[in-house]
Design a protein around this motif. Structure first.
Motif, PDB file in Angstrom:
ATOM      1  N   THR A   2       0.835  -1.191   0.000  1.00 34.46           N
ATOM      2  CA  THR A   2       0.000   0.000   0.000  1.00 34.46           C
ATOM      3  C   THR A   2       0.871   1.244   0.000  1.00 34.46           C
ATOM      4  OG1 THR A   2      -1.696  -1.170   1.244  1.00 34.46           O
ATOM      5  CG2 THR A   2      -1.827   1.223   1.240  1.00 34.46           C
ATOM      6  N   ARG A   3       0.469   2.195  -0.819  1.00 31.77           N
ATOM      7  CA  ARG A   3       1.150   3.482  -0.896  1.00 31.77           C
ATOM      8  C   ARG A   3       0.264   4.517  -0.213  1.00 31.77           C
ATOM      9  NH1 ARG A   3       0.870   3.779  -7.050  1.00 31.77           N
ATOM     10  NH2 ARG A   3      -1.112   2.925  -6.462  1.00 31.77           N
ATOM     11  N   THR A   4       0.889   5.522   0.383  1.00 28.59           N
ATOM     12  CA  THR A   4       0.138   6.560   1.098  1.00 28.59           C
ATOM     13  C   THR A   4       0.092   7.829   0.275  1.00 28.59           C
ATOM     14  OG1 THR A   4       0.758   5.632   3.242  1.00 28.59           O
ATOM     15  CG2 THR A   4      -0.005   7.916   3.221  1.00 28.59           C
ATOM     16  N   LEU A   5      -1.129   8.294   0.053  1.00 30.32           N
ATOM     17  CA  LEU A   5      -1.378   9.539  -0.669  1.00 30.32           C
ATOM     18  C   LEU A   5      -1.923  10.571   0.296  1.00 30.32           C
ATOM     19  CD1 LEU A   5      -1.713  11.206  -3.318  1.00 30.32           C
ATOM     20  CD2 LEU A   5      -4.027  10.224  -3.473  1.00 30.32           C
ATOM     21  N   TRP A  30      -4.223   3.083  -3.006  1.00 24.71           N
ATOM     22  CA  TRP A  30      -3.698   4.139  -2.138  1.00 24.71           C
ATOM     23  C   TRP A  30      -4.356   4.100  -0.758  1.00 24.71           C
ATOM     24  CZ3 TRP A  30       0.418   6.921  -3.474  1.00 24.71           C
ATOM     25  CH2 TRP A  30       0.722   7.074  -4.818  1.00 24.71           C
ATOM     26  N   ALA A  75       4.098  10.125   3.616  1.00 21.71           N
ATOM     27  CA  ALA A  75       3.509  10.189   2.272  1.00 21.71           C
ATOM     28  C   ALA A  75       4.441   9.585   1.234  1.00 21.71           C
ATOM     29  CB  ALA A  75       3.217  11.637   1.896  1.00 21.71           C
ATOM     30  N   ASP A  76       3.839   8.845   0.315  1.00 15.91           N
ATOM     31  CA  ASP A  76       4.544   8.400  -0.886  1.00 15.91           C
ATOM     32  C   ASP A  76       4.286   9.374  -2.031  1.00 15.91           C
ATOM     33  OD1 ASP A  76       5.727   5.837  -0.028  1.00 15.91           O
ATOM     34  OD2 ASP A  76       3.632   5.302   0.320  1.00 15.91           O
ATOM     35  N   ALA A  77       3.194  10.146  -1.923  1.00 18.06           N
ATOM     36  CA  ALA A  77       2.842  11.153  -2.925  1.00 18.06           C
ATOM     37  C   ALA A  77       1.877  12.147  -2.288  1.00 18.06           C
ATOM     38  CB  ALA A  77       2.200  10.515  -4.153  1.00 18.06           C
ATOM     39  N   VAL A 112       9.149  14.333  -2.179  1.00 18.77           N
ATOM     40  CA  VAL A 112       7.969  13.481  -2.303  1.00 18.77           C
ATOM     41  C   VAL A 112       7.273  13.874  -3.605  1.00 18.77           C
ATOM     42  CG1 VAL A 112       5.733  12.866  -1.288  1.00 18.77           C
ATOM     43  CG2 VAL A 112       7.704  13.307   0.205  1.00 18.77           C
ATOM     44  N   GLU A 175      -0.088   8.871 -10.250  1.00 21.73           N
ATOM     45  CA  GLU A 175       0.453   7.557 -10.623  1.00 21.73           C
ATOM     46  C   GLU A 175       1.718   7.695 -11.453  1.00 21.73           C
ATOM     47  OE1 GLU A 175      -0.241   4.475  -9.794  1.00 21.73           O
ATOM     48  OE2 GLU A 175      -2.006   4.935  -8.599  1.00 21.73           O
ATOM     49  N   THR A 179       5.824   7.500  -8.460  1.00 18.00           N
ATOM     50  CA  THR A 179       5.453   6.703  -7.281  1.00 18.00           C
ATOM     51  C   THR A 179       5.483   5.231  -7.600  1.00 18.00           C
ATOM     52  OG1 THR A 179       3.101   6.864  -7.874  1.00 18.00           O
ATOM     53  CG2 THR A 179       3.990   8.512  -6.354  1.00 18.00           C
TER      54      THR A 179
END
Length: 179
Positions: A2-5, A30, A75-77, A112, A175, A179
């Motif tokens: 899982t990526r964090t937005l 996300w 955060a990843d993005a 980021v 996207e 990321t």
């Protein structure tokens, strides 16, 4: 994985679509943390608890007190949309009195991947500081979706239309932003 937005929103009519945007981002894998300008938080006040349940995180619009533990994962993005005239200019100038503007400014320094889609009317879009701010953010590595490559400003005083904001374009840019 899982990526964090971090989804940041200013007080502009597209903010009323934020629950659908969160669901769309979640469907794309996300983990969404929602941050709002104080005005946007007032606009969405009746639904803030539901948005916190939807994201699984508290909705933030104020800075935490020094020493308080952070409540969001890193955060990843970052996606800052809709971003008003005031938010874009404050961010570019480094004026971080707003929580979301401050975190967005830090995201630049932390490298980021960050995307923004301004939501301003045509009169604001012609203001020389707005154009300088867009250029400053782009030079800082922020993907700015504005004009032909993003949100096309509506007529002065038109108020925008929820549902017409190109959220899909904004999420697609996140996207593609490394990321």
């Amino acid at each position: 994985m899982t990526r964090t937005l971090y989804l940041f929103c200013s007080a502009a009519p597209p903010v009323f679509d934020v629950a659908q945007v969160i669901e769309h981002a979640q469907a794309g894998g996300w983990d969404v943390c929602l941050g709002l300008t104080p005005a946007a938080a007032r606009w969405l006040e009746a639904g803030l608890d539901g948005l916190a349940v939807l994201t699984g995180h508290p909705v933030l619009w104020e800075y935490e007190r020094p020493g308080d533990p952070g409540v969001w994962p890193p955060a990843d993005a970052v996606l800052f949309a809709p971003a008003t005239f005031n938010s874009v200019n404050s961010w570019a100038l480094g004026l971080t009195s707003s929580f979301v503007v401050g975190v967005a400014a830090e995201a630049i320094g932390k490298r980021v991947p960050t995307v923004t889609m301004p939501c301003v009317n045509a009169a604001y879009a012609q203001h020389p500081q707005f154009q300088r701010s867009v250029e400053t953010l782009r030079a800082s590595g922020v993907t700015v979706l504005n004009g032909d490559e993003g949100y096309v400003p509506n007529g002065s005083g038109g108020g925008g239309r929820p549902g017409a904001f190109p959220w899909g374009l904004a999420l697609g840019a996140v996207e593609g932003a490394g990321t």
